[in-house]
Design an enzyme around this catalytic site. Structure first.
Site, PDB file in Angstrom:
ATOM      1  CB  THR A  77      -0.936   0.001   1.222  1.00 28.50           C
ATOM      2  OG1 THR A  77      -1.659  -1.226   1.270  1.00 28.50           O
ATOM      3  CG2 THR A  77      -1.913   1.156   1.146  1.00 28.50           C
ATOM      4  CB  THR A 170      -1.748 -11.794   0.663  1.00 25.76           C
ATOM      5  OG1 THR A 170      -3.124 -12.195   0.777  1.00 25.76           O
ATOM      6  CG2 THR A 170      -1.547 -10.491   1.426  1.00 25.76           C
TER       7      THR A 170
END
Length: 337
Positions: A77, A170
């Site tokens: 992020t 992920t």
């Protein structure tokens, strides 16, 4: 406009993949770098992004879509924020719970301006019906919407402004091939090496006005499990103890702090140990399916797979076999010491 969504409240580990500060942390958290030159580690990714950003600015075109994947806590992020800063454009962010229907995504896409960065977290959780809208949006900057219904129904193309989609996940394997292939940049983030983590700890300790001996900072770096998010979280915990006690600058006191938050000498926390002890005590040497193990531990499968297992695999305490999970000889040898 920044689009946010709340996540389900849950007791959080020190090494959890979940961040609580979901409203203002992106630009106010002093521990997170805002430019590529300040970003430590992931050198090949930094080099690639610098070329892509420079090329886009020279051509006055939106940057190619970017997909970051890797274990949680590796600053995926943060890199999306850096792209926005370097491109000198707006960042709009959301996550999969806020995009439940096709209309949700259409509303977000239609409000983007030229050059905007749209960041979507946990991309692999999007519903297939929602995902399909992105195919033409990413390639042709337009979306097909249905107007009217029944015999009067017809498809209308809605043009969009040129934007860059930055997604983080992920679990790359959970993405469909048609979606994955539409990203111009597919970048994998690896665990950091100890030198890079140590450098991050040193920089951020000074930002928090913490001036400890080298040995203290090295211990924090070693217990961070090669993950920047965990390194920063441990550093903040030490700061809090130091604020109250004023004398945490010794190895014994530092170890007692980590003991209080259930981090042992192997940097395992309570959930790691619960995972391993359940495999050893309940199932002995037999391989166990993930859903069975999750039920025995009372944890979600995604938590075990995305948060617990990557580190245990990294230190060779766990094996993933075709028949399920099983403990390794390395863990057995550790127990017998």
């Amino acid at each position: 406009m920044v689009i946010e969504s709340s996540k389900k409240d849950k007791k959080e580990r020190v090494v959890s993949s979940t961040e609580k500060e979901v409203d203002k942390w992106r630009f106010s958290n002093i521990l997170r770098p805002l430019k590529l030159e300040d970003y430590v580690g992931q050198e090949s990714i930094k080099k690639h992004l610098s070329v892509s950003i420079a090329s886009s600015k020279i051509r006055w075109k939106a940057m190619e879509h970017v997909l970051f994947y890797g274990p949680p806590g590796l600053w995926k992020t943060t890199l999306s924020n850096i792209i926005s800063t370097e491109m000198e454009t707006n960042l709009k962010s959301t996550s999969w719970p806020a995009i439940d229907k096709q209309s949700d995504l259409v509303s977000i896409l239609s409000n983007l301006e030229n050059g905007d960065i749209l960041f979507i977290d946990e991309i692999h959780r999007l519903r297939p019906q929602v995902e399909e809208i992105l195919y033409t949006a990413m390639e042709d900057f337009e979306i097909d919407i249905m107007v009217w219904s029944g015999t009067w129904a017809q498809s209308v193309k809605l043009p969009l402004k040129e934007f860059t989609l930055v997604w983080a996940t992920t679990r790359l394997s959970a993405l469909s091939s048609p979606l994955r292939d539409r990203f111009g940049n597919v970048l994998k983030l690896d665990f950091y090496n100890i030198d890079d983590i140590s450098l991050i700890i040193h920089k951020n300790a000074s930002k928090l006005d913490l001036f400890f001996e080298e040995s203290i900072l090295e211990i924090i770096a070693k217990k961070s499990r090669w993950t920047p998010r965990i390194a920063n979280r441990l550093l903040k915990i030490v700061r809090d103890y130091h604020t109250i006690w004023k004398d945490v600058a010794s190895l014994d006191i530092l170890e007692s702090i980590f003991k209080d938050i259930w981090i042992d000498e192997l940097w395992l926390d309570y959930l790691d140990r619960k995972y391993l002890s359940t495999l050893y005590e309940n199932f002995n040497w037999w391989p166990v399916w993930l859903n069975t193990l999750a039920s025995a531990i009372w944890e979600e499968e995604a938590t075990l797979e995305d948060v617990v297992e990557p580190y245990l695999l990294q230190i060779w305490f766990l094996e993933r076999t075709p028949r399920g999970r099983k403990i390794s000889w390395a863990w057995i040898n550790h127990l017998q010491k």
